[in-house]
Design a protein around this motif. Structure first.
Motif, PDB file in Angstrom:
ATOM      1  N   LYS A   2      44.457  43.832  41.638  1.00  0.00           N
ATOM      2  CA  LYS A   2      42.755  43.229  41.846  1.00  0.00           C
ATOM      3  C   LYS A   2      42.281  42.406  42.462  1.00  0.00           C
ATOM      4  CE  LYS A   2      40.652  43.057  37.293  1.00  0.00           C
ATOM      5  NZ  LYS A   2      39.952  42.230  36.152  1.00  0.00           N
ATOM      6  N   GLY A   3      42.873  41.501  43.070  1.00  0.00           N
ATOM      7  CA  GLY A   3      42.534  40.212  43.260  1.00  0.00           C
ATOM      8  C   GLY A   3      42.337  40.601  45.221  1.00  0.00           C
ATOM      9  N   ILE A   5      41.180  43.728  45.876  1.00  0.00           N
ATOM     10  CA  ILE A   5      40.458  44.904  45.887  1.00  0.00           C
ATOM     11  C   ILE A   5      38.532  43.381  45.644  1.00  0.00           C
ATOM     12  CG2 ILE A   5      38.854  46.029  44.161  1.00  0.00           C
ATOM     13  CD1 ILE A   5      41.494  47.593  43.560  1.00  0.00           C
ATOM     14  N   VAL A   6      39.022  42.536  44.773  1.00  0.00           N
ATOM     15  CA  VAL A   6      37.929  42.081  45.074  1.00  0.00           C
ATOM     16  C   VAL A   6      37.644  41.245  46.462  1.00  0.00           C
ATOM     17  CG1 VAL A   6      37.292  39.751  44.285  1.00  0.00           C
ATOM     18  CG2 VAL A   6      38.078  41.440  42.703  1.00  0.00           C
ATOM     19  N   GLN A   9      35.872  43.689  47.973  1.00  0.00           N
ATOM     20  CA  GLN A   9      34.594  43.951  48.288  1.00  0.00           C
ATOM     21  C   GLN A   9      33.622  41.960  48.673  1.00  0.00           C
ATOM     22  OE1 GLN A   9      34.417  44.299  44.041  1.00  0.00           O
ATOM     23  NE2 GLN A   9      34.738  45.703  43.424  1.00  0.00           N
ATOM     24  N   THR A  16      35.010  50.472  47.777  1.00  0.00           N
ATOM     25  CA  THR A  16      36.302  49.889  46.361  1.00  0.00           C
ATOM     26  C   THR A  16      35.595  50.370  44.769  1.00  0.00           C
ATOM     27  OG1 THR A  16      35.208  47.687  46.841  1.00  0.00           O
ATOM     28  CG2 THR A  16      37.151  48.588  48.176  1.00  0.00           C
ATOM     29  N   LEU A  19      34.125  45.941  40.155  1.00  0.00           N
ATOM     30  CA  LEU A  19      35.610  45.785  39.013  1.00  0.00           C
ATOM     31  C   LEU A  19      34.940  44.391  38.740  1.00  0.00           C
ATOM     32  CD1 LEU A  19      39.195  45.115  41.090  1.00  0.00           C
ATOM     33  CD2 LEU A  19      38.257  46.790  38.703  1.00  0.00           C
ATOM     34  N   THR A  20      35.081  44.403  37.700  1.00  0.00           N
ATOM     35  CA  THR A  20      34.485  42.794  36.763  1.00  0.00           C
ATOM     36  C   THR A  20      35.290  41.406  36.540  1.00  0.00           C
ATOM     37  OG1 THR A  20      32.366  43.990  35.575  1.00  0.00           O
ATOM     38  CG2 THR A  20      33.018  41.636  34.912  1.00  0.00           C
ATOM     39  N   VAL A  21      35.627  40.547  37.052  1.00  0.00           N
ATOM     40  CA  VAL A  21      36.273  38.793  37.120  1.00  0.00           C
ATOM     41  C   VAL A  21      35.719  38.046  36.597  1.00  0.00           C
ATOM     42  CG1 VAL A  21      37.108  40.859  39.273  1.00  0.00           C
ATOM     43  CG2 VAL A  21      35.638  38.973  39.662  1.00  0.00           C
ATOM     44  N   GLU A  25      39.172  34.251  38.602  1.00  0.00           N
ATOM     45  CA  GLU A  25      40.025  36.025  39.596  1.00  0.00           C
ATOM     46  C   GLU A  25      38.917  35.934  40.055  1.00  0.00           C
ATOM     47  OE1 GLU A  25      40.746  38.553  35.651  1.00  0.00           O
ATOM     48  OE2 GLU A  25      38.783  38.276  36.326  1.00  0.00           O
ATOM     49  N   SER A  29      40.601  35.586  44.346  1.00  0.00           N
ATOM     50  CA  SER A  29      41.530  36.665  45.071  1.00  0.00           C
ATOM     51  C   SER A  29      40.817  36.538  46.795  1.00  0.00           C
ATOM     52  CB  SER A  29      40.022  37.479  45.372  1.00  0.00           C
ATOM     53  OG  SER A  29      38.778  36.739  45.702  1.00  0.00           O
TER      54      SER A  29
END
Length: 239
Positions: A2-3, A5-6, A9, A16, A19-21, A25, A29
């Motif tokens: 997830k990190g 992908i963030v 972004q 990509t 995601l909601t982080v 989080e 990243s």
């Protein structure tokens, strides 16, 4: 993952999953920034390779254009802001901060961005001509180790985007990416210049600007990328 992908972004315009982080989080990243640099570097090297089939200058131009497109000129914006702020730094800190948050670009910033793009074009032409694809691909990777170092070392200039990363980078993160940098230097020996480049930028920021901000991170990445391209070209000429 997830990190990662963030981080993709945040640092690029690559497609990509959305995601909601949480804020924590998002800050964490940053540990993936060098991987994003490796992805961007691979794409830039591929563009240079494709363009080189026509002419090395076309390869260099294609690499620069893709570099800007992939990053969305995010770091160039930071370079322009830091250049404008540096020009105002002789007055007082309030004036410096006002220039940093001003969305408009001044003459210092315009010149800095133009010179940066010109420098990358010339340096990439030389590396494309030498078919130094690994050196091109690894420069963005090494440059993005910088924000991890600067976040732990330099004080926050103000409570902006850059301050969100404060405390997210652990000692183990620096150690792991330092080890990865050493390994990468076996493939591209000029990367041994990376620690000097990153430390010099941090020293300049502290002395001239007074701390680190999101703009400082972006400008540092741009400066480090060009310096690493130059180091690679010098290494090839001396080897």
């Amino acid at each position: 993952m997830k990190g990662l992908i963030v981080a993709i972004q945040f640092l690029t315009r690559l497609p990509t999953p959305r995601l909601t982080v949480s804020s924590a989080e998002f800050a964490a990243s940053m540990r993936w920034f060098p991987v994003v640099g490796l992805i961007a570097g691979g794409l830039v090297a591929a563009a240079g390779w494709a363009g080189a089939h026509i002419d090395p200058w076309i390869g260099g131009l294609g690499a620069v254009l893709l570099w800007v497109a992939v990053t969305g000129a995010l770091h160039l914006d930071g370079l322009g802001d830091i250049a404008d702020a540096s020009g105002a730094a002789h007055k007082d800190k309030d004036r410096l901060l006002a220039v940093l948050v001003d969305p408009h670009i001044g003459s210092f910033g315009t010149v800095a961005i133009a010179l940066q793009l010109l420098a990358k074009l010339v340096l990439l032409h030389g590396l494309v001509e030498a078919q130094a694809w690994i050196a091109i691909a690894l420069a963005p990777f090494a440059a993005r180790i910088g924000p991890l170092l600067w976040s732990r070392w330099l004080p926050d200039l103000h409570s902006g985007l850059g301050s969100k990363f404060r405390g997210a980078v652990r000692g183990i993160d620096l150690a792991l990416w330092g080890a990865a940098l050493v390994a990468a230097a076996f493939a591209s020996p000029s990367l041994i210049a990376t620690p000097i480049i990153l430390l010099l930028w941090g020293w300049w920021l502290q002395r001239r600007i007074g701390g680190i901000s999101g703009d400082g991170h972006g400008a540092g990445i741009e400066i480090a990328e060009s310096a690493l391209l130059l180091a690679a070209l010098v290494w090839l000429r001396l080897a």
